[in-house]
Design a protein around this motif. Structure first.
Motif, PDB file in Angstrom:
ATOM      1  N   SER A  31       0.705  -1.101  -0.105  1.00 15.77           N
ATOM      2  CA  SER A  31       0.170   0.078  -0.178  1.00 15.77           C
ATOM      3  C   SER A  31       0.734   1.320  -0.144  1.00 15.77           C
ATOM      4  O   SER A  31       2.082   1.178   0.314  1.00 15.77           O
ATOM      5  N   VAL A  32       0.296   2.191  -0.281  1.00 19.51           N
ATOM      6  CA  VAL A  32       1.010   3.705  -0.516  1.00 19.51           C
ATOM      7  C   VAL A  32      -0.088   4.500   0.197  1.00 19.51           C
ATOM      8  O   VAL A  32      -1.081   4.552  -0.045  1.00 19.51           O
ATOM      9  N   ASP A  33       0.228   5.336   1.198  1.00 20.71           N
ATOM     10  CA  ASP A  33      -0.566   6.453   2.025  1.00 20.71           C
ATOM     11  C   ASP A  33       0.075   7.601   1.427  1.00 20.71           C
ATOM     12  O   ASP A  33       1.146   8.169   1.319  1.00 20.71           O
ATOM     13  N   VAL A  34      -1.196   8.639   1.107  1.00 17.78           N
ATOM     14  CA  VAL A  34      -0.865   9.869   0.782  1.00 17.78           C
ATOM     15  C   VAL A  34      -1.504  10.903   1.797  1.00 17.78           C
ATOM     16  O   VAL A  34      -2.822  10.512   2.051  1.00 17.78           O
ATOM     17  N   PRO A  35      -0.926  12.126   2.399  1.00 20.35           N
ATOM     18  CA  PRO A  35      -1.818  12.924   3.040  1.00 20.35           C
ATOM     19  C   PRO A  35      -2.759  13.677   2.397  1.00 20.35           C
ATOM     20  O   PRO A  35      -2.704  13.748   1.156  1.00 20.35           O
ATOM     21  N   ALA A  36      -3.651  14.451   3.073  1.00 20.99           N
ATOM     22  CA  ALA A  36      -4.639  15.361   2.410  1.00 20.99           C
ATOM     23  C   ALA A  36      -4.153  16.268   1.761  1.00 20.99           C
ATOM     24  O   ALA A  36      -3.026  17.134   2.029  1.00 20.99           O
ATOM     25  N   GLY A  37      -4.618  16.617   0.256  1.00 23.65           N
ATOM     26  CA  GLY A  37      -4.149  17.721  -0.500  1.00 23.65           C
ATOM     27  C   GLY A  37      -2.933  17.220  -1.482  1.00 23.65           C
ATOM     28  O   GLY A  37      -2.408  18.083  -2.246  1.00 23.65           O
ATOM     29  N   GLN A  38      -2.575  15.808  -1.171  1.00 26.74           N
ATOM     30  CA  GLN A  38      -1.195  15.483  -1.822  1.00 26.74           C
ATOM     31  C   GLN A  38      -1.827  14.660  -3.227  1.00 26.74           C
ATOM     32  O   GLN A  38      -2.419  13.618  -2.835  1.00 26.74           O
ATOM     33  N   LYS A  39      -1.330  14.932  -4.333  1.00 27.38           N
ATOM     34  CA  LYS A  39      -2.035  14.038  -5.421  1.00 27.38           C
ATOM     35  C   LYS A  39      -0.939  13.022  -5.616  1.00 27.38           C
ATOM     36  O   LYS A  39       0.339  13.012  -5.252  1.00 27.38           O
ATOM     37  N   LEU A  40      -1.436  11.752  -5.836  1.00 24.06           N
ATOM     38  CA  LEU A  40      -0.721  10.569  -6.239  1.00 24.06           C
ATOM     39  C   LEU A  40       0.076  10.411  -7.280  1.00 24.06           C
ATOM     40  O   LEU A  40      -0.416  10.600  -8.252  1.00 24.06           O
ATOM     41  N   GLN A  41       1.476  10.223  -7.021  1.00 20.84           N
ATOM     42  CA  GLN A  41       2.248  10.073  -8.104  1.00 20.84           C
ATOM     43  C   GLN A  41       2.138   8.807  -8.810  1.00 20.84           C
ATOM     44  O   GLN A  41       1.841   7.644  -8.321  1.00 20.84           O
ATOM     45  N   ASP A  42       2.154   9.141 -10.273  1.00 24.72           N
ATOM     46  CA  ASP A  42       1.936   8.034 -11.204  1.00 24.72           C
ATOM     47  C   ASP A  42       3.212   6.898 -10.771  1.00 24.72           C
ATOM     48  O   ASP A  42       4.514   7.527 -11.123  1.00 24.72           O
ATOM     49  N   GLU A  43       3.023   5.738 -10.798  1.00 20.92           N
ATOM     50  CA  GLU A  43       4.173   4.798 -10.690  1.00 20.92           C
ATOM     51  C   GLU A  43       3.483   3.313 -10.966  1.00 20.92           C
ATOM     52  O   GLU A  43       2.436   2.986 -10.802  1.00 20.92           O
ATOM     53  N   GLN A  44       4.454   2.537 -11.429  1.00 15.58           N
ATOM     54  CA  GLN A  44       4.274   1.153 -11.513  1.00 15.58           C
ATOM     55  C   GLN A  44       5.229   0.078 -11.057  1.00 15.58           C
ATOM     56  O   GLN A  44       6.312   0.383 -11.217  1.00 15.58           O
ATOM     57  N   VAL A  45       4.292  -0.702 -10.156  1.00 14.34           N
ATOM     58  CA  VAL A  45       5.437  -1.882  -9.438  1.00 14.34           C
ATOM     59  C   VAL A  45       4.922  -3.312 -10.168  1.00 14.34           C
ATOM     60  O   VAL A  45       3.926  -3.711 -10.119  1.00 14.34           O
ATOM     61  N   ASP A  46       5.887  -3.679 -10.786  1.00 17.34           N
ATOM     62  CA  ASP A  46       5.481  -5.161 -11.550  1.00 17.34           C
ATOM     63  C   ASP A  46       5.471  -6.279 -10.511  1.00 17.34           C
ATOM     64  O   ASP A  46       6.215  -6.418  -9.368  1.00 17.34           O
ATOM     65  N   VAL A  47       4.472  -6.992 -10.654  1.00 21.62           N
ATOM     66  CA  VAL A  47       4.197  -8.161  -9.702  1.00 21.62           C
ATOM     67  C   VAL A  47       4.473  -9.636 -10.580  1.00 21.62           C
ATOM     68  O   VAL A  47       3.770  -9.415 -11.708  1.00 21.62           O
ATOM     69  N   SER A  48       5.106 -10.388 -10.054  1.00 22.50           N
ATOM     70  CA  SER A  48       5.464 -11.686 -10.676  1.00 22.50           C
ATOM     71  C   SER A  48       5.381 -12.742  -9.946  1.00 22.50           C
ATOM     72  O   SER A  48       5.353 -12.649  -8.500  1.00 22.50           O
ATOM     73  N   VAL A  49       5.331 -13.998 -10.381  1.00 20.09           N
ATOM     74  CA  VAL A  49       5.382 -15.230  -9.347  1.00 20.09           C
ATOM     75  C   VAL A  49       6.956 -15.261  -9.031  1.00 20.09           C
ATOM     76  O   VAL A  49       7.755 -15.436  -9.546  1.00 20.09           O
ATOM     77  N   GLY A  50       6.853 -15.454  -7.612  1.00 20.73           N
ATOM     78  CA  GLY A  50       8.360 -15.481  -7.028  1.00 20.73           C
ATOM     79  C   GLY A  50       8.589 -17.240  -6.611  1.00 20.73           C
ATOM     80  O   GLY A  50       7.655 -17.891  -6.600  1.00 20.73           O
ATOM     81  N   GLU A  51       9.789 -17.288  -6.356  1.00 20.86           N
ATOM     82  CA  GLU A  51      10.345 -18.679  -6.079  1.00 20.86           C
ATOM     83  C   GLU A  51       9.819 -19.061  -4.415  1.00 20.86           C
ATOM     84  O   GLU A  51       9.507 -18.306  -3.761  1.00 20.86           O
ATOM     85  N   GLU A  52       9.983 -20.153  -4.409  1.00 25.85           N
ATOM     86  CA  GLU A  52       9.629 -20.873  -2.902  1.00 25.85           C
ATOM     87  C   GLU A  52      10.545 -20.490  -2.056  1.00 25.85           C
ATOM     88  O   GLU A  52      11.820 -20.389  -2.277  1.00 25.85           O
ATOM     89  N   ILE A  53      10.343 -19.515  -0.918  1.00 25.81           N
ATOM     90  CA  ILE A  53      11.067 -19.375   0.000  1.00 25.81           C
ATOM     91  C   ILE A  53      10.994 -19.766   1.442  1.00 25.81           C
ATOM     92  O   ILE A  53       9.722 -20.167   1.655  1.00 25.81           O
ATOM     93  N   LYS A  54      11.716 -19.881   2.366  1.00 21.63           N
ATOM     94  CA  LYS A  54      11.713 -20.386   3.622  1.00 21.63           C
ATOM     95  C   LYS A  54      11.280 -19.581   4.612  1.00 21.63           C
ATOM     96  O   LYS A  54      10.895 -19.985   5.342  1.00 21.63           O
TER      97      LYS A  54
END
Length: 459
Positions: free
Chosen positions: A234-257
């Motif tokens: 999640s990303v939190d922005v305060p009142a009056g602050q416009k959300l900056q355009d951004e993209q985070v790629d989501v992919s399948v990860g390997e099994e981790i312990k």
């Protein structure tokens, strides 16, 4: 209309520049003209305030406040495949509600959920709802064994009318084994609970069971994060602050312990990165594990230093830190030991907690540490400087020492040779020390004086 009464906390307060009692008188006058519309209605209000010599500018503000009637309306439209959540975030929720009309009378509550993309009119029953409510947009991302349904795309379209509210944009992600978030384009750095970001965008990563992996700001060395099974970003922005355009790629990860694994690419040159354990400053979950992977630049070396450690009170096992790399054997250290200082390759650091005695307050594990990196060439330069400097120092100091030694020797030769008991301490021709009486008797005896002279002449 019923009789108006002041809220106990409103006595003595000012409304639109007037005492609360005057505001109450206005409401009473408005009740008398409740069935009156248009200019006649406004003229009645004006005549009321003219009797109290009210300025025209403030009068217009009061008329506008009455037209709104204390209720603010907003047109909102949830995005495709998202849920809009408006919930109270303060103790004032009992005096302020959010309302929506669905073909009948308004339905008001402290929580509103919208899933339909059709624009909806939302009303609040207080004059400043942005101080009471927080707006959250929730989207779901599902991953299969090979791919994920979507990426994290930061977009606040459809919520422009709610810009005055503090807002949160959340993505819930599920995967069969693990999912991976790619932050390479912006980079993240972890921050403490009380820190804020300069661009007013605060990112939060949660693992399974709402375990706080960390809070982050932009511009850091964190490149990727993997979370087992399910989690949220999640990303939190305060009142009056416009959300900056951004993209985070989501992919399948390997099994981790571990429930989560965060990867960092340390920058070239000298740098220091601060990291915190999960749930910091609260405890890492019982038997919890956290993993960090570090990419060390070529010709660099890294050092790990614990800044703050809260040792847990364990019922079973002991907490430990493991270090492993491709070219080095596994190293296991307790939390009170000195951590590695010359790591010259990529390495992983794994923090393992014990089974904590939960009955004792403050008995959990929390850790704050830094990873510093610097160029190996800098260390070689320091060694070269030391090798060159030491002979120079010796060369400069040696003559000084010789000069001081000679001065001390001359000073010693000038010191009296007589001891405290009138004994001559300077040896003469392998003979024992002589007293002053011996010197006087030999001076008075011609034979002894002559023998002494001959002996001296022979020598």
């Amino acid at each position: 209309m019923g009789q108006h009464r002041l809220h106990p906390g409103a006595r003595g307060r000012m409304f639109w520049g007037f005492p609360a009692s005057l505001h109450l008188d206005l409401l009473s006058e408005l009740d008398k003209t409740q069935r009156t519309r248009g200019l006649n209605h406004c003229s009645h209000i004006m005549s009321f305030y003219k009797s109290r010599q009210v300025s025209t500018q403030i009068l217009l503000m009061i008329i506008a406040a009455y037209v709104v009637s204390g209720v603010q309306k907003f047109i909102v439209s949830p995005g495709q495949g998202s849920t809009l959540k408006i919930s109270s975030s303060s103790s004032q929720a009992n005096i302020c509600k959010v309302c929506i009309s669905s073909g009948g009378s308004p339905q008001c509550s402290t929580l509103l959920l919208l899933t339909d993309t059709t624009p909806v009119s939302v009303e609040f029953t207080c004059p400043e709802p942005e101080d009471v409510f927080i707006v959250e947009t929730v989207r779901n991302i599902d991953c299969s064994a090979s791919s994920c349904s979507n990426h994290i795309i930061q977009d606040d379209s459809g919520l422009q009318s709610l810009l005055a509210f503090p807002r949160r944009f959340t993505w819930n992600i599920k995967a069969p084994k693990a999912f991976k978030l790619d932050f390479t384009k912006m980079g993240l750095r972890q921050i403490g609970p009380s820190e804020t970001c300069s661009d007013k965008h605060t990112f939060t990563l949660l693992a399974t069971g709402n375990v706080l992996v960390g809070k982050y700001c932009r511009s850091g060395s964190i490149s990727t994060a993997e979370v087992t099974s399910q989690g949220s970003f999640s990303v939190d922005v305060p009142a009056g602050q416009k959300l900056q355009d951004e993209q985070v790629d989501v992919s399948v990860g390997e099994e981790i312990k571990s429930p989560a694994r965060v990867s960092l690419t340390l920058p070239k040159g000298t740098s220091t990165t601060e990291l915190l354990s999960p749930n910091y400053p609260d405890s890492v979950p019982d038997d919890g594990v956290m993993e960090w992977d570090f990419q060390v630049p070529l010709d660099h070396q890294a050092a790990v230093e614990f800044r703050s450690v809260a040792q847990p009170r364990c019922l079973r096992k002991e907490p430990a830190v493991e270090y492993c790399g491709a070219l080095r054997p596994l190293l296991v250290l307790s939390l009170d030991k000195a951590q590695p200082q010359q790591l010259q390759e990529n390495f992983s650091m794994i923090l393992s907690n014990c089974e904590v005695d939960g009955e004792l307050p403050g008995s959990g594990l929390s850790l704050s540490f830094t990873v510093s990196a610097s160029s190996s060439q800098d260390h070689h330069l320091i060694i070269i400087l030391c090798v060159v400097t030491i002979p120079v120092v010796i060369f400069l100091i040696t003559p000084v020492c010789i000069y001081i030694g000679r001065k001390i020797k001359k000073l010693y030769n000038r010191v009296s040779v007589d001891g405290p008991d009138d004994t001559n301490l300077q040896p003469e021709n392998n003979r024992g020390p002589k007293t002053r009486q011996d010197n006087e008797s030999s001076a008075g005896d011609p034979f002894l004086s002559s023998a002494h002279f001959q002996s001296s002449s022979f020598i």
